[in-house]
Design a protein around this motif. Structure first.
Motif: not given
Lengths: 42, 227
Positions: B102-117
């Motif tokens: 993607x060219x980035x380490x992290x994005x506040x995408x729904x799946x990524x954010x929910x996994x972090x939560x």
């Protein structure tokens, strides 16, 4: 950075996480054994 | 019991070695991402294992709430702890894959954010269990686990229900995973499941031992004044 380095980084990063948890478990086990020995002595 | 543990340890070591070989060498190279796609063979099985452990934590917490069973309480604790370890692997390997793709380490995408939560919920569950001195700790933790488990299906189905940057499902409806890749994925999942089972077994025995020692210490402190 070569994309293959990211692949190796991911595989290498996984094991210290599991290793760290196993180390915590080992330290916990050692502490419990010490306490058991103390209980047996008293 | 000891023999069963040794057999499982050997099987796990062999399976993990074979799975690693298959992931790095045996599996075909993906056409667009190249070799970096192979991170998938650690990332996805770790996620599935974490979800399964959180599901076990949910069931054990419900059993504890209904029966107040000490065994269920220990199973809940153990599954949450090992689940957090696997979820940590997911949160580390995901960004390492995302950076070149993607060219980035992290994005506040729904799946990524929910996994972090999800990770934060179970870390707070473990912190509660570790530092609470209340006699109701197990009960409070079980209630938190029941609510926390609601995030598991949200994480899992988020890529079906929302437009996300995270790759679409590779299995089931709309999945188009190469059968050889699926084979390697399942071998890796089997290896991680064996590892999780082995670690949970060890942790369970350790917790039982710890509670026995605490009980003996409590008995000793009760008897002390009469000596």
């Amino acid at each position: 950075m070569n994309p293959v380095h990211y692949l190796y980084a991911a595989y290498v990063a996984t094991w210290p996480i599991h290793g760290a948890y196993l180390t915590i478990l080992w330290r916990k086990y050692s502490r419990i054994r010490r306490e058991m020995a103390k209980l047996k002595r008293s | 019991m000891k023999r069963g543990f040794s057999i499982l340890a050997v099987v796990t070591a062999l399976l993990l070695s074979f799975a690693l070989y298959e992931a790095l060498i045996g599996a075909p190279t993906e056409r667009t991402m190249g070799d970096v796609q192979r991170i998938f063979y650690y990332h996805v099985p770790s996620a599935w294992t974490a979800f399964l452990l959180f599901l076990i934590n949910f069931v054990a917490s419900v059993v504890y709430l209904v029966r107040r069973s000490a065994e269920a309480d220990i199973v809940a604790l153990v599954s949450a702890e090992v689940g957090v370890v696997f979820c940590t692997v997911v949160l580390i390997t995901g960004p390492i894959w995302a950076r070149p793709v993607w060219g980035i380490w992290w994005t506040w995408d729904i799946r990524l954010t929910l996994t972090l939560v999800l990770w934060l919920i179970y870390v707070s569950y473990l912190v509660l269990r570790r530092f609470s001195t209340s006699s109701q700790t197990s009960l409070l933790a079980a209630v938190l686990a029941v609510f926390g488990a609601l995030d598991v299906p949200l994480v899992y189905f988020s890529i079906w229900f929302f437009r996300t940057q995270h790759p679409s499902p590779v299995m089931g409806d709309g999945g188009s995973l190469d059968p050889r890749m699926l084979h390697v994925l399942l071998i890796n999942w089997a290896a991680f499941l064996c590892l999780a089972w082995l670690v949970c077994w060890t942790r369970y025995r350790l917790e039982v031992l710890k509670r026995e020692v605490e009980e003996a210490q409590a008995m000793e402190s009760l008897l002390e004044p009469t000596r």
